[in-house]
Design a protein around this motif. Structure first.
Motif, PDB file in Angstrom:
ATOM      1  N   VAL A  66       0.852  -1.187   0.000  1.00 38.84           N
ATOM      2  CA  VAL A  66       0.000   0.000   0.000  1.00 38.84           C
ATOM      3  C   VAL A  66       0.891   1.240   0.000  1.00 38.84           C
ATOM      4  N   VAL A  67       0.709   2.080  -1.016  1.00 37.56           N
ATOM      5  CA  VAL A  67       1.476   3.322  -1.109  1.00 37.56           C
ATOM      6  C   VAL A  67       0.646   4.446  -0.523  1.00 37.56           C
ATOM      7  N   HIS A  68       1.254   5.227   0.349  1.00 30.56           N
ATOM      8  CA  HIS A  68       0.502   6.307   0.991  1.00 30.56           C
ATOM      9  C   HIS A  68       1.441   7.459   1.280  1.00 30.56           C
ATOM     10  N   ALA A  69       0.913   8.486   1.900  1.00 34.94           N
ATOM     11  CA  ALA A  69       1.682   9.710   2.103  1.00 34.94           C
ATOM     12  C   ALA A  69       2.902   9.505   2.992  1.00 34.94           C
ATOM     13  N   GLN A  70       2.891   8.471   3.828  1.00 32.66           N
ATOM     14  CA  GLN A  70       4.048   8.222   4.675  1.00 32.66           C
ATOM     15  C   GLN A  70       5.190   7.601   3.878  1.00 32.66           C
ATOM     16  N   GLY A  71       4.883   7.141   2.655  1.00 34.93           N
ATOM     17  CA  GLY A  71       5.916   6.575   1.805  1.00 34.93           C
ATOM     18  C   GLY A  71       6.682   7.662   1.070  1.00 34.93           C
ATOM     19  N   THR A  72       7.525   7.264   0.147  1.00 31.24           N
ATOM     20  CA  THR A  72       8.377   8.216  -0.562  1.00 31.24           C
ATOM     21  C   THR A  72       7.711   8.720  -1.841  1.00 31.24           C
ATOM     22  N   VAL A  73       8.247   9.809  -2.368  1.00 28.26           N
ATOM     23  CA  VAL A  73       7.759  10.363  -3.628  1.00 28.26           C
ATOM     24  C   VAL A  73       7.960   9.347  -4.753  1.00 28.26           C
ATOM     25  N   GLY A  74       9.111   8.668  -4.745  1.00 30.52           N
ATOM     26  CA  GLY A  74       9.386   7.682  -5.780  1.00 30.52           C
ATOM     27  C   GLY A  74       8.370   6.559  -5.790  1.00 30.52           C
ATOM     28  N   ASN A  75       8.006   6.053  -4.597  1.00 34.06           N
ATOM     29  CA  ASN A  75       7.004   4.986  -4.513  1.00 34.06           C
ATOM     30  C   ASN A  75       5.639   5.461  -5.000  1.00 34.06           C
ATOM     31  N   TRP A  76       5.287   6.699  -4.626  1.00 39.20           N
ATOM     32  CA  TRP A  76       3.971   7.202  -5.027  1.00 39.20           C
ATOM     33  C   TRP A  76       3.890   7.404  -6.536  1.00 39.20           C
TER      34      TRP A  76
END
Length: 438
Positions: A66-76
């Motif tokens: 699950v990609v979300h705001a706590q993840g990185t810009v690259g992942n999003w």
């Protein structure tokens, strides 16, 4: 006996209302790095927040990170490319988005937390792209064999910086990805919108003059590309629209052609027929008598070549095919052969797409109305036509103003011709009537 307080089950998550009125739900889910991290989602109502959390937990239980705001810009951005953009843009556009992400966004901003990304981060990153040599940044020259190294690897920087148009495109891709994060309420605002790059100057093009266009047509008279070049100059069709034409699209008796497809080469699927660039690009155009004659001769020659090659018919019906083949012409092959033709004609090197600009420019010079050119070229809006060909419109305006001035002048005066006025203006010996600075 007091009722026993009900505890939440392990992994069920929590939901509460924030001070700003929104609802927040949180639970541990599978993250992009393979670990379990706490996910926070938001909604205008309690049910919206719980629905988002339920969907995220369901995906996590299936083993989907699950990609979300706590993840990185690259992942999003990678998530947005693979799950959103892939369904909303053409394959060729998605390929360009992917290249921009791989070459610029991930190396520059990929490690930053999405929730902590600021406008200053983006501005600093773009300024670096604007000023730093990309050959040095990506070590392009170092990856070449020693005999072919010519700049950064040998201490002679080539200063290959990105153009303003490329910077604007990179910024647009990032801005679009972050906009989707706002729509999914992962972040409160799109900080990329606060970064202004200014309006880049449009790419300059050098259309052929009438004499140059005639010389090109004469040079290709006995060449297999003659009908392609002839049709491009007379109709302004895009390269993909020309190569995607089939004989069922062309009515030689009526002298018309229906433009509804465009042939493009993609990295995944090879040559693919796509719908036209926009809805306005799908159109019916009139063919000049010279084009009809050239297409008649081309079809006869094509049928003869196919029979000689053992092909009884053209199975897909492409108008322009490879020699002795029913396969369409490769776009890159057309570019190379067109460059050879320009050299043979003694003309400066231009892109094949500049034939389209040549058509529009020559039509404007002949006084054809802008709306007619817009429909012929298949532009979505007349403003596109007016913007691209501003330099021609200014020349036409000058001629119109000169005609008006001639009509309004005092019949007793005899103003100099345009050439004489230019010479005298340069010498400072004459100024137009009414000029306070003369």
């Amino acid at each position: 006996m007091a009722a026993q307080k009900k505890n939440r089950a392990n992994g069920e998550g929590t939901v509460f209302q924030r001070k700003d009125g929104r609802w927040e739900a949180a639970a541990y889910v599978l993250a992009a790095n393979g670990n379990r991290q706490r996910l926070h989602v938001y909604g205008r109502t309690r049910q919206q927040a719980m629905d988002k959390l339920t969907d995220a937990k369901a995906a996590s239980n299936r083993g989907v990170p699950v990609v979300h705001a706590q993840g990185t810009v690259g992942n999003w951005v990678t998530y947005w490319l693979d799950t959103v953009a892939v369904h909303r843009v053409r394959e060729t556009t998605h390929t360009r988005y992917t290249a921009v992400t791989r070459l610029y966004i991930v190396p520059g901003l990929g490690a930053k937390k999405l929730s902590k990304l600021t406008a200053r981060d983006i501005r600093t990153w773009l300024d670096g792209l604007r000023t730093r040599c990309q050959c040095c940044a990506r070590r392009t020259d170092h990856q070449r064999t020693p005999t072919k190294q010519r700049c950064c690897a040998v201490g002679d920087c080539c200063r290959r910086v990105l153009s303003a148009l490329t910077l604007t495109y990179i910024h647009t891709v990032l801005k679009t990805a972050l906009e989707h994060a706002v729509q999914e309420e992962e972040i409160p605002r799109n900080v990329a919108r606060n970064v202004r790059l200014g309006t880049p100057r449009p790419r300059r093009f050098e259309p052929l003059t009438v004499e140059e266009a005639r010389r090109l047509i004469d040079t290709t008279r006995d060449h297999p590309l003659h009908p392609v070049v002839h049709l491009a100059l007379h109709t302004g069709l895009r390269r993909g629209e020309l190569l995607g034409l089939t004989w069922e699209d062309v009515d030689l008796n009526a002298g018309t052609a229906v433009i509804r497809r465009s042939l493009q080469r993609t990295s995944d699927n090879g040559l693919v027929l796509f719908p036209t660039k926009t809805k306005a690009s799908e159109r019916r155009i009139a063919l000049p008598a010279a084009c009809v004659q050239a297409l008649h001769a081309h079809r006869t020659r094509q049928q003869t070549d196919h029979e000689a090659a053992g092909l009884r018919r053209n199975p897909r019906g492409y108008v322009f095919t490879a020699p002795s083949s029913a396969l369409p012409v490769e776009p890159s092959t057309l570019n190379r052969r067109f460059a050879t033709l320009l050299h043979q004609a003694g003309l400066r090197r231009i892109r094949f797409h500049d034939l389209r600009h040549t058509t529009a420019t020559l039509l404007l010079d002949q006084g054809v109305e802008l709306i007619v050119i817009k429909e012929l070229l298949g532009h979505a809006h007349i403003g596109v036509t007016a913007t691209v060909y501003t330099h021609v419109r200014l020349r036409i305006q000058r001629n119109a103003i000169d005609l008006l001035g001639h009509a309004l002048r005092n019949p007793d005066t005899s103003p100099p011709t345009a050439a004489e006025a230019t010479i005298r203006l340069e010498k400072g010996s004459w100024a137009p009537p009414g000029d306070v600075n003369r």
